[in-house]
Structures are given as C-alpha cells and as structure tokens.
Design a protein around this motif. Structure first.
Motif, PDB file in Angstrom:
ATOM      1  N   MET A 147      -6.953  -2.201  -4.314  1.00  0.00           N
ATOM      2  CA  MET A 147      -7.000  -3.661  -4.251  1.00  0.00           C
ATOM      3  C   MET A 147      -5.942  -4.195  -3.291  1.00  0.00           C
ATOM      4  SD  MET A 147      -7.697  -4.664  -8.255  1.00  0.00           S
ATOM      5  CE  MET A 147      -7.917  -6.409  -7.888  1.00  0.00           C
ATOM      6  N   LEU A 148      -4.736  -3.621  -3.337  1.00  0.00           N
ATOM      7  CA  LEU A 148      -3.691  -4.050  -2.409  1.00  0.00           C
ATOM      8  C   LEU A 148      -4.079  -3.746  -0.963  1.00  0.00           C
ATOM      9  CD1 LEU A 148      -0.513  -2.959  -4.401  1.00  0.00           C
ATOM     10  CD2 LEU A 148      -1.192  -5.298  -3.862  1.00  0.00           C
ATOM     11  N   ASP A 149      -4.722  -2.621  -0.733  1.00  0.00           N
ATOM     12  CA  ASP A 149      -5.182  -2.291   0.619  1.00  0.00           C
ATOM     13  C   ASP A 149      -6.232  -3.294   1.115  1.00  0.00           C
ATOM     14  OD1 ASP A 149      -3.550  -0.078   0.867  1.00  0.00           O
ATOM     15  OD2 ASP A 149      -5.101   1.354   0.261  1.00  0.00           O
ATOM     16  N   ARG A 150      -7.118  -3.709   0.205  1.00  0.00           N
ATOM     17  CA  ARG A 150      -8.215  -4.593   0.615  1.00  0.00           C
ATOM     18  C   ARG A 150      -7.744  -5.997   0.971  1.00  0.00           C
ATOM     19  NH1 ARG A 150     -10.861  -1.437  -3.265  1.00  0.00           N
ATOM     20  NH2 ARG A 150     -10.505  -2.919  -4.976  1.00  0.00           N
ATOM     21  N   ILE A 151      -6.584  -6.410   0.464  1.00  0.00           N
ATOM     22  CA  ILE A 151      -6.074  -7.734   0.815  1.00  0.00           C
ATOM     23  C   ILE A 151      -4.891  -7.639   1.789  1.00  0.00           C
ATOM     24  CG2 ILE A 151      -6.903  -8.884  -1.267  1.00  0.00           C
ATOM     25  CD1 ILE A 151      -4.180  -8.554  -2.522  1.00  0.00           C
ATOM     26  N   ARG A 152      -4.831  -6.528   2.513  1.00  0.00           N
ATOM     27  CA  ARG A 152      -3.697  -6.305   3.411  1.00  0.00           C
ATOM     28  C   ARG A 152      -3.661  -7.295   4.571  1.00  0.00           C
ATOM     29  NH1 ARG A 152      -6.988  -1.582   4.293  1.00  0.00           N
ATOM     30  NH2 ARG A 152      -8.183  -1.764   6.220  1.00  0.00           N
ATOM     31  N   GLY A 153      -4.797  -7.927   4.888  1.00  0.00           N
ATOM     32  CA  GLY A 153      -4.817  -8.876   5.998  1.00  0.00           C
ATOM     33  C   GLY A 153      -4.176 -10.201   5.661  1.00  0.00           C
ATOM     34  N   GLN A 154      -3.858 -10.440   4.403  1.00  0.00           N
ATOM     35  CA  GLN A 154      -3.252 -11.707   3.999  1.00  0.00           C
ATOM     36  C   GLN A 154      -1.737 -11.545   3.952  1.00  0.00           C
ATOM     37  OE1 GLN A 154      -5.700 -11.819   0.493  1.00  0.00           O
ATOM     38  NE2 GLN A 154      -6.923 -13.516   1.299  1.00  0.00           N
ATOM     39  N   PRO A 155      -0.992 -12.454   4.578  1.00  0.00           N
ATOM     40  CA  PRO A 155       0.461 -12.255   4.702  1.00  0.00           C
ATOM     41  C   PRO A 155       1.217 -12.285   3.387  1.00  0.00           C
ATOM     42  CG  PRO A 155      -0.193 -14.428   5.506  1.00  0.00           C
ATOM     43  CD  PRO A 155      -1.456 -13.665   5.286  1.00  0.00           C
ATOM     44  N   LEU A 156       0.660 -12.963   2.364  1.00  0.00           N
ATOM     45  CA  LEU A 156       1.331 -13.036   1.063  1.00  0.00           C
ATOM     46  C   LEU A 156       0.424 -12.475  -0.019  1.00  0.00           C
ATOM     47  CD1 LEU A 156       3.556 -14.030  -0.898  1.00  0.00           C
ATOM     48  CD2 LEU A 156       2.402 -16.253  -0.928  1.00  0.00           C
ATOM     49  N   VAL A 157       0.993 -11.635  -0.871  1.00  0.00           N
ATOM     50  CA  VAL A 157       0.304 -11.146  -2.067  1.00  0.00           C
ATOM     51  C   VAL A 157       1.129 -11.578  -3.273  1.00  0.00           C
ATOM     52  CG1 VAL A 157      -0.472  -9.130  -3.358  1.00  0.00           C
ATOM     53  CG2 VAL A 157      -0.714  -9.179  -0.869  1.00  0.00           C
ATOM     54  N   TRP A 158       0.480 -12.291  -4.198  1.00  0.00           N
ATOM     55  CA  TRP A 158       1.160 -12.773  -5.405  1.00  0.00           C
ATOM     56  C   TRP A 158       0.632 -11.970  -6.589  1.00  0.00           C
ATOM     57  CZ3 TRP A 158       4.733 -16.895  -5.444  1.00  0.00           C
ATOM     58  CH2 TRP A 158       5.197 -17.258  -6.716  1.00  0.00           C
ATOM     59  N   PRO A 214       5.187 -11.737  11.465  1.00  0.00           N
ATOM     60  CA  PRO A 214       4.444 -11.037  12.528  1.00  0.00           C
ATOM     61  C   PRO A 214       3.356 -10.126  11.957  1.00  0.00           C
ATOM     62  CG  PRO A 214       6.536  -9.947  12.148  1.00  0.00           C
ATOM     63  CD  PRO A 214       6.503 -11.144  11.218  1.00  0.00           C
ATOM     64  N   GLU A 215       2.489  -9.661  12.828  1.00  0.00           N
ATOM     65  CA  GLU A 215       1.463  -8.699  12.433  1.00  0.00           C
ATOM     66  C   GLU A 215       2.113  -7.443  11.849  1.00  0.00           C
ATOM     67  OE1 GLU A 215      -1.711  -8.897  12.384  1.00  0.00           O
ATOM     68  OE2 GLU A 215      -2.205 -10.638  13.616  1.00  0.00           O
ATOM     69  N   GLY A 216       1.478  -6.889  10.838  1.00  0.00           N
ATOM     70  CA  GLY A 216       1.973  -5.655  10.256  1.00  0.00           C
ATOM     71  C   GLY A 216       3.040  -5.840   9.205  1.00  0.00           C
ATOM     72  N   VAL A 217       3.390  -7.088   8.901  1.00  0.00           N
ATOM     73  CA  VAL A 217       4.399  -7.369   7.883  1.00  0.00           C
ATOM     74  C   VAL A 217       3.748  -8.200   6.784  1.00  0.00           C
ATOM     75  CG1 VAL A 217       6.631  -8.468   7.399  1.00  0.00           C
ATOM     76  CG2 VAL A 217       6.251  -7.303   9.581  1.00  0.00           C
ATOM     77  N   ARG A 218       4.079  -7.882   5.534  1.00  0.00           N
ATOM     78  CA  ARG A 218       3.569  -8.641   4.389  1.00  0.00           C
ATOM     79  C   ARG A 218       4.699  -8.996   3.448  1.00  0.00           C
ATOM     80  NH1 ARG A 218      -1.051  -5.571   1.317  1.00  0.00           N
ATOM     81  NH2 ARG A 218       0.026  -3.715   2.086  1.00  0.00           N
ATOM     82  N   GLY A 273      -3.325 -13.328  -1.148  1.00  0.00           N
ATOM     83  CA  GLY A 273      -4.107 -12.545  -2.094  1.00  0.00           C
ATOM     84  C   GLY A 273      -3.433 -12.547  -3.449  1.00  0.00           C
ATOM     85  N   ILE A 274      -4.214 -12.460  -4.506  1.00  0.00           N
ATOM     86  CA  ILE A 274      -3.661 -12.539  -5.857  1.00  0.00           C
ATOM     87  C   ILE A 274      -4.148 -11.360  -6.694  1.00  0.00           C
ATOM     88  CG2 ILE A 274      -3.704 -13.829  -8.028  1.00  0.00           C
ATOM     89  CD1 ILE A 274      -3.623 -16.376  -6.469  1.00  0.00           C
TER      90      ILE A 274
END
Length: 309
Positions: A21-32, A157-161, A184-185
């Motif tokens: 699940m974390l991999d699938r939302i990797r394009g979003q800069p913030l994961v809560w 920047p790209e590649g950072v979350r 992503g949540i």
C-alpha cells in the motif's frame, strides 16, 4: 527513544500487505498514517524503511514543537544527524519571521532538501528519501505545525516523501492535499491485523503456539489491535493456558496499557470525563453532557473519536 532516533527493530513480522500500500501511494508527497496507540504505526514505517532500504530523517514530535522556534531548532539538529558530512547551517527562526511563517517554512525546507546528495533527488520506484514525523498528535491541530509542514511540502523534490504518524486524522489545514491527490492515507481500517498477519506474529513469537483455531480465537479477541495481541501472547506464555487467557482477554494488562497511554496523559477535564463515562459502551453527546455536567462533552467525544481512542 530519542527525539531523532529511528527505531531499531528485531524479530518483527514484516507486514508486506501494508508495504504494498505504501508503494502504491509513493507518487504522493505526503503519507498520513493514523490509528490508535499500539496499532503498529511506528513499527510499520521503520520496518518498511528497512525492507526497502530507504534512508530517512526521523523526528519525534512532542508538545514543545507547537512553538515554531523550538521545532525549527530541533529539526536542524535532526538534519545534522541525518547528514553528518554536510556543514550547511540552517536558518534560525526568530520573531522577525513570525508574520511570514509560510515563507520561512518554504525557505527552511529548501535548505534541508539542498542537503540531500544528488542521488537522493532522482526518481526511484519506492522513493529514495523519507522524512518521518512520529507522534504528530502531540501538538494540537490548531498549532502552527501543519502550516509549517504545508510550506515544506510545497518545496519537496522528486524522490522525497514525508510520512506523518499520528493517532489523529489530518488537521483541516492539510485536507486540501487529499483533494488534490497530494496526500495518501493509511487509516485504522488499513492498519488492523488480518488473520494471516495475526498468525505470522503469533508464529514469530511462539512457533509452538496452538492450533489454527487458537490463532483464530486470538485474532477475534484482539480485534486486529497489535498491542492487544501482544498482551494476550505475553500472558499466554507466562501462564501457559491459552483458553483461559482468551476468556479474560488479558484484562489487567490491557487496563494498564490504556491507563498509561491515554488516561495519565490526558488533562484533568478529559480524565474526569473518562471516569464518569467509563461504564457506557456507547453514548450520545447529550447523554455525556447530562451525566458529566461538562458543557463541552460533545467536543470531547469528537476529539476522542478523531484521535482514535
């Protein structure tokens, strides 16, 4: 655990369902990631970083961080620890910047991101650098910290979350990020152990643990709550009597856990509210106000629910 210390894990069951699940939302800069105490938020992220071999800056939020100057000071210390070979000085927040907090936040995080080696600014499948803010619920939702975080995200920047761990849902200041698909949540419904994960944890801790039926009973008893499962396992291992443990659900241990995690950390108003309403399995705001005489009972109930208590 120290304010900048990434947890060191040993004998942890890897929750690959959630890794995916974390991999699938990797394009979003913030994961809560939000859920009640003891549901495995910190262990999940620390084990994910280990599994994916992603470097990070880990920051433990505490009540003092609602003061911007304190937060920026300690974040600079965390950055020095994460990038020991870099000598760039991060700007100090003074009262001269108080009226321009969003602009200062953007500038400050730009300086942090400038510390990243070039290889950490390229795009990799799972993202190659993560900033983790743990225990975000320790500051009130009306503190400046969400606004500071919003400013930093605008310069990411790209590649950072950024991953935020909290017992609370995202504060209003960050909700628009979700609408823009920039956040992503993972919620409590995601974090609950499924039966396979429950079995994996049981077998890891006690390879000789009972039958499939015993595993199912433990899963039902703990209701997907990791801390509850661990408490039941610990008592079962001490007393070597699983059926009896399942009948009592380790009530003394669970009471002590909640007493430490919730009650002792609450202010006096919340403590009075919890004591006076403890016998009710469910209640309305009107019932709570009539019973306790606390006019803000509806707000207290809302806060407890929002914080996954």
């Amino acid at each position: 655990m120290g304010k900048f210390t990434r947890p060191i894990l040993a004998d942890i069951y890897p929750r690959r369902r959630l890794f995916g699940m974390l991999d699938r939302i990797r394009g979003q800069p913030l994961v809560w990631i939000s859920g009640p105490g003891g549901c495995g938020k910190t262990t999940l992220v620390a084990s994910y970083l280990d599994e994916r071999k992603i470097p990070c800056l880990w920051y433990q939020v505490d009540p003092g961080d609602q003061d911007p100057a304190t937060f920026f000071h300690y974040l600079a210390q965390a950055a020095k620890r994460a990038f020991p070979k870099k000598k760039a000085a991060l700007p100090a927040f003074t009262q001269d910047f108080a009226q321009g907090l969003p602009a200062f936040s953007q500038w400050y995080f730009e300086k942090i991101f400038d510390l990243l080696p070039p290889s950490h600014k390229s795009r990799k499948p799972q993202g190659d650098f993560i900033l983790v803010f743990d225990n975000f619920q320790e500051v009130p939702e009306d503190s400046p910290l969400p606004e500071i975080l919003l400013g930093g995200l605008s310069r990411i920047p790209e590649g950072v979350r950024v991953i935020v761990l909290s017992r609370s849902d995202p504060p209003p200041a960050l909700v628009r990020l979700r609408a823009n698909e920039e956040m992503g949540i993972l919620a409590w419904t995601d974090l609950r152990l499924d039966l396979g994960e429950t079995e994996g944890i049981i077998r890891l801790r006690n390879p000789a643990a009972g039958s499939a039926e015993t595993v199912r009973q433990m899963h039902t008893a703990s209701d997907g709550w990791t801390a509850g499962l661990i408490l039941i396992l610990q008592k079962a291992q001490r007393e070597r009597a699983v059926p009896e443990i399942l009948k009592n659900l380790g009530k003394e241990e669970i009471f002590e856990y909640f007493a430490g995690e919730i009650f002792r950390r609450a202010d006096s108003t919340y403590q009075d509210f919890l004591l006076q309403t403890a016998l009710f399995p469910r209640m309305t705001a009107g019932m709570a106000e009539e019973l306790t005489g606390i006019s803000s009972a509806d707000q207290i109930l809302s806060t407890l629910s929002r914080n996954n208590f």
